[in-house]
Scaffold this motif. Sequence first.
Motif, PDB file in Angstrom:
ATOM      1  N   GLN A 114       0.837  -1.219   0.000  1.00 29.38           N
ATOM      2  CA  GLN A 114      -0.112   0.201   0.158  1.00 29.38           C
ATOM      3  C   GLN A 114       0.740   1.244   0.039  1.00 29.38           C
ATOM      4  O   GLN A 114       1.866   1.408   0.805  1.00 29.38           O
ATOM      5  N   HIS A 115       0.639   2.090  -0.968  1.00 29.29           N
ATOM      6  CA  HIS A 115       1.170   3.316  -1.020  1.00 29.29           C
ATOM      7  C   HIS A 115       0.028   4.591  -0.664  1.00 29.29           C
ATOM      8  O   HIS A 115      -0.827   4.130  -1.145  1.00 29.29           O
ATOM      9  N   ILE A 156      -5.554   7.433  -0.290  1.00 31.56           N
ATOM     10  CA  ILE A 156      -5.199   5.985  -0.693  1.00 31.56           C
ATOM     11  C   ILE A 156      -5.590   5.699  -1.963  1.00 31.56           C
ATOM     12  O   ILE A 156      -6.780   5.609  -2.388  1.00 31.56           O
ATOM     13  N   PRO A 157      -4.745   5.272  -2.902  1.00 31.98           N
ATOM     14  CA  PRO A 157      -4.942   4.607  -3.860  1.00 31.98           C
ATOM     15  C   PRO A 157      -6.112   3.763  -3.873  1.00 31.98           C
ATOM     16  O   PRO A 157      -6.016   2.606  -3.042  1.00 31.98           O
ATOM     17  N   ALA A 158      -7.436   3.716  -4.524  1.00 35.87           N
ATOM     18  CA  ALA A 158      -8.301   2.648  -4.355  1.00 35.87           C
ATOM     19  C   ALA A 158      -8.174   1.490  -5.438  1.00 35.87           C
ATOM     20  O   ALA A 158      -9.162   0.633  -5.674  1.00 35.87           O
ATOM     21  N   ALA A 159      -6.982   1.290  -6.241  1.00 39.72           N
ATOM     22  CA  ALA A 159      -6.765   0.314  -6.997  1.00 39.72           C
ATOM     23  C   ALA A 159      -5.539  -0.356  -7.069  1.00 39.72           C
ATOM     24  O   ALA A 159      -4.250   0.609  -6.402  1.00 39.72           O
ATOM     25  N   GLN A 194       2.761  -1.126  11.773  1.00 40.94           N
ATOM     26  CA  GLN A 194       2.654   0.219  11.887  1.00 40.94           C
ATOM     27  C   GLN A 194       1.218   0.739  11.512  1.00 40.94           C
ATOM     28  O   GLN A 194       0.485   1.498  12.166  1.00 40.94           O
ATOM     29  N   TRP A 195       0.672  -0.094  10.454  1.00 43.89           N
ATOM     30  CA  TRP A 195      -0.551   0.474   9.802  1.00 43.89           C
ATOM     31  C   TRP A 195      -1.471  -0.681   9.362  1.00 43.89           C
ATOM     32  O   TRP A 195      -0.809  -1.701   8.892  1.00 43.89           O
ATOM     33  N   MET A 196      -2.685  -0.695   9.505  1.00 40.69           N
ATOM     34  CA  MET A 196      -3.678  -1.804   8.940  1.00 40.69           C
ATOM     35  C   MET A 196      -4.604  -0.960   8.013  1.00 40.69           C
ATOM     36  O   MET A 196      -4.845   0.151   8.058  1.00 40.69           O
ATOM     37  N   PHE A 197      -4.495  -1.513   6.716  1.00 38.39           N
ATOM     38  CA  PHE A 197      -5.413  -0.996   5.692  1.00 38.39           C
ATOM     39  C   PHE A 197      -6.218  -2.000   5.285  1.00 38.39           C
ATOM     40  O   PHE A 197      -5.768  -3.187   4.984  1.00 38.39           O
ATOM     41  N   ALA A 198      -7.583  -1.561   5.304  1.00 33.85           N
ATOM     42  CA  ALA A 198      -8.617  -2.484   4.920  1.00 33.85           C
ATOM     43  C   ALA A 198      -8.822  -2.254   3.595  1.00 33.85           C
ATOM     44  O   ALA A 198      -9.792  -1.711   3.288  1.00 33.85           O
ATOM     45  N   LYS A 199      -8.373  -3.088   2.530  1.00 30.02           N
ATOM     46  CA  LYS A 199      -8.016  -2.778   1.059  1.00 30.02           C
ATOM     47  C   LYS A 199      -9.667  -3.127   0.667  1.00 30.02           C
ATOM     48  O   LYS A 199      -9.962  -2.448   0.026  1.00 30.02           O
ATOM     49  N   TYR A 233     -10.362  -8.183   2.850  1.00 27.86           N
ATOM     50  CA  TYR A 233      -8.904  -8.086   2.532  1.00 27.86           C
ATOM     51  C   TYR A 233      -8.264  -6.877   3.299  1.00 27.86           C
ATOM     52  O   TYR A 233      -8.552  -5.914   3.326  1.00 27.86           O
ATOM     53  N   LEU A 234      -7.321  -7.517   4.129  1.00 25.34           N
ATOM     54  CA  LEU A 234      -6.577  -6.364   5.072  1.00 25.34           C
ATOM     55  C   LEU A 234      -5.016  -6.696   4.646  1.00 25.34           C
ATOM     56  O   LEU A 234      -4.722  -7.719   4.264  1.00 25.34           O
ATOM     57  N   GLU A 235      -4.467  -5.400   4.900  1.00 25.90           N
ATOM     58  CA  GLU A 235      -2.756  -5.267   4.594  1.00 25.90           C
ATOM     59  C   GLU A 235      -2.425  -4.802   5.592  1.00 25.90           C
ATOM     60  O   GLU A 235      -2.744  -3.663   6.189  1.00 25.90           O
ATOM     61  N   LEU A 236      -1.322  -5.350   6.371  1.00 30.87           N
ATOM     62  CA  LEU A 236      -0.483  -5.045   7.651  1.00 30.87           C
ATOM     63  C   LEU A 236       0.837  -4.636   6.912  1.00 30.87           C
ATOM     64  O   LEU A 236       1.350  -5.287   6.218  1.00 30.87           O
ATOM     65  N   VAL A 237       1.209  -3.222   7.397  1.00 33.01           N
ATOM     66  CA  VAL A 237       2.457  -2.731   6.905  1.00 33.01           C
ATOM     67  C   VAL A 237       3.439  -2.565   8.243  1.00 33.01           C
ATOM     68  O   VAL A 237       3.100  -2.422   9.313  1.00 33.01           O
ATOM     69  N   ILE A 238       4.621  -3.486   7.838  1.00 29.93           N
ATOM     70  CA  ILE A 238       5.685  -3.286   8.724  1.00 29.93           C
ATOM     71  C   ILE A 238       6.897  -2.351   8.385  1.00 29.93           C
ATOM     72  O   ILE A 238       7.425  -2.913   7.441  1.00 29.93           O
TER      73      ILE A 238
END
Length: 466
Positions: free
Chosen positions: A60-61, A206-209, A323-328, A341-346
């Motif tokens: 995720q960017h 947050i880019p949605a694609a 650091q961050w949870m994104f619920a994509k 679909y979740l992305e967790l960023v370390i």
Amino acid sequence: MSDPGNQDAIVIGAGVAGLAAAVALADAGATVTVLERRPYIGGRAYSYEHPALSETIDSQHVVLGCCTNILDLCRQAGMSDTIRWYDELTFLEPGGRRSLLRPGNLPAPAHQAISFLRAPMLSLRDKVAIASGLARFLHGYPANDTESFASWLSRTGQTQRAIRHFWEPVVVGALNDGFERCSVKYAGKVFHESFLRSAPAGRLGIPAAPLSEFFAPIAELARRKGVAINLKSGVEGIEQTSEKNWLVKAGGEVYTTSSVILATDFRQTKNLLAGLKSSIGRNTTLNEDFDKFIPAPITTVHLWYDGDVVDIDHAVLLDTRIQWMFAKSRIRRWAAERGSYLELVISASWSELEMGREQILTSALQELELFFPAAKTAKLVKSGVLKEARATFSVIPGLDRFRPNQTTEWPGLYLAGDWTATEWPSTMEGAVRSGRLAAGALMGNPDRFMSPEAPAQGLMRWLSRQ
Ligand SMILES: Cc1cc2nc3c(=O)[nH]c(=O)nc-3n(C[C@H](O)[C@H](O)[C@H](O)COP(=O)(O)OP(=O)(O)OC[C@H]3O[C@@H](n4cnc5c(N)ncnc54)[C@H](O)[C@@H]3O)c2cc1C
């Protein structure tokens, strides 16, 4: 073999910097060819089809409202609608307690003050320390990058909790390294631009694609403007001819051009310039300067569940490795039946580089369940771990001295890339700025393609010097 003929400019690298340079040059009427070694555009900002997962994944960017150059490029390419905007940041503690930072009615720089004062993640003493620290960035941030943020934190008397619950998530998330390896200049820039300058400058986009899909319109824009983008065209060497033209060798072809923009990462740039040095026998200190750049890793954990696990689109997770949870699935507005679909960023994931994927996954799942108990009962359908060892470069104290200008000592050769001198850390905004600065320098006016900075609002119109 086709004859590519003479080009006005060749841009090497179709990352964000190279694409920004190509669009700018084409706007100015130049004939441009982009040579990219990979089969896709976007460089580090890419997504790909994961063969085992049958899913398109990316790391995720995010952008901020103050990233005026990349936002301008997105607007030009007609892709502004694919960015989801958020005014509010949610900080979550293990156990689920939430602190929200969001703009209220007070003028900048106090626009977030009410929510900050209410935030349960910090005591009054922490808040006083943070407020006095932030006040130091009201007028701007240091022009000199020699002091580390670690030294600043101790010099300004920050409390342990203020560090863990405020300075760390923001600085490590934005600059992707520990405090010793981040200068106050760039940490201060993050706080000045995104917390103090104005509410719009601090909005989170947050880019949605998936990233390759997200960035495709920029490549299409470049092509519409006449730019040729040659994929799978890795450049093996560049050479200056006696007529001051350039020969660029890629995939068995030799291109002749009057100008080259080298929009590659610092390692590739070093390799390509090393060949150049020997071919024309010039001395340069650039070679040693490249060794000052430290690549920093980011690891992301991707989780697909059969149902809902979280009730927010994204959150900063405190007191964890994540650091961050994104619920994509929420950001991308998936229909409920597709599951979540979740992305967790370390960020700064040095230790994860040494760990196996199973170990990273197990630890991330345990941490996630502390914040979102629904993750314990929902069915995890599939999961993946993506390690990017060279995600960003660290803005270590003193690095500015070694970040090269876009204009080089060789006539007709320009450098671009987030790592060149842009006054920005390793970001897509820094990359676009570098590409536009290089294109401007090629056209005789470095600032020609630059967007104006985000305007200061409220009291910051008088307080901000930057
Ligand atoms: C996991 C991760 C998370 C990130 N998160 C964020 C974020 O949230 N926000 C943000 O703003 N930034 C983020 N970044 C940083 C951002 O991706 C980079 O700053 C930006 O993409 C750099 O762009 P660039 O064009 O300067 O370099 P690159 O993307 O590295 O592009 C260089 C291009 O040159 C090509 N190339 C190299 N050598 C050759 C050759 N010899 N011939 C032809 N082509 C060549 C490469 O294939 C590549 O396409 C993140 C990066 C990663 C990896």
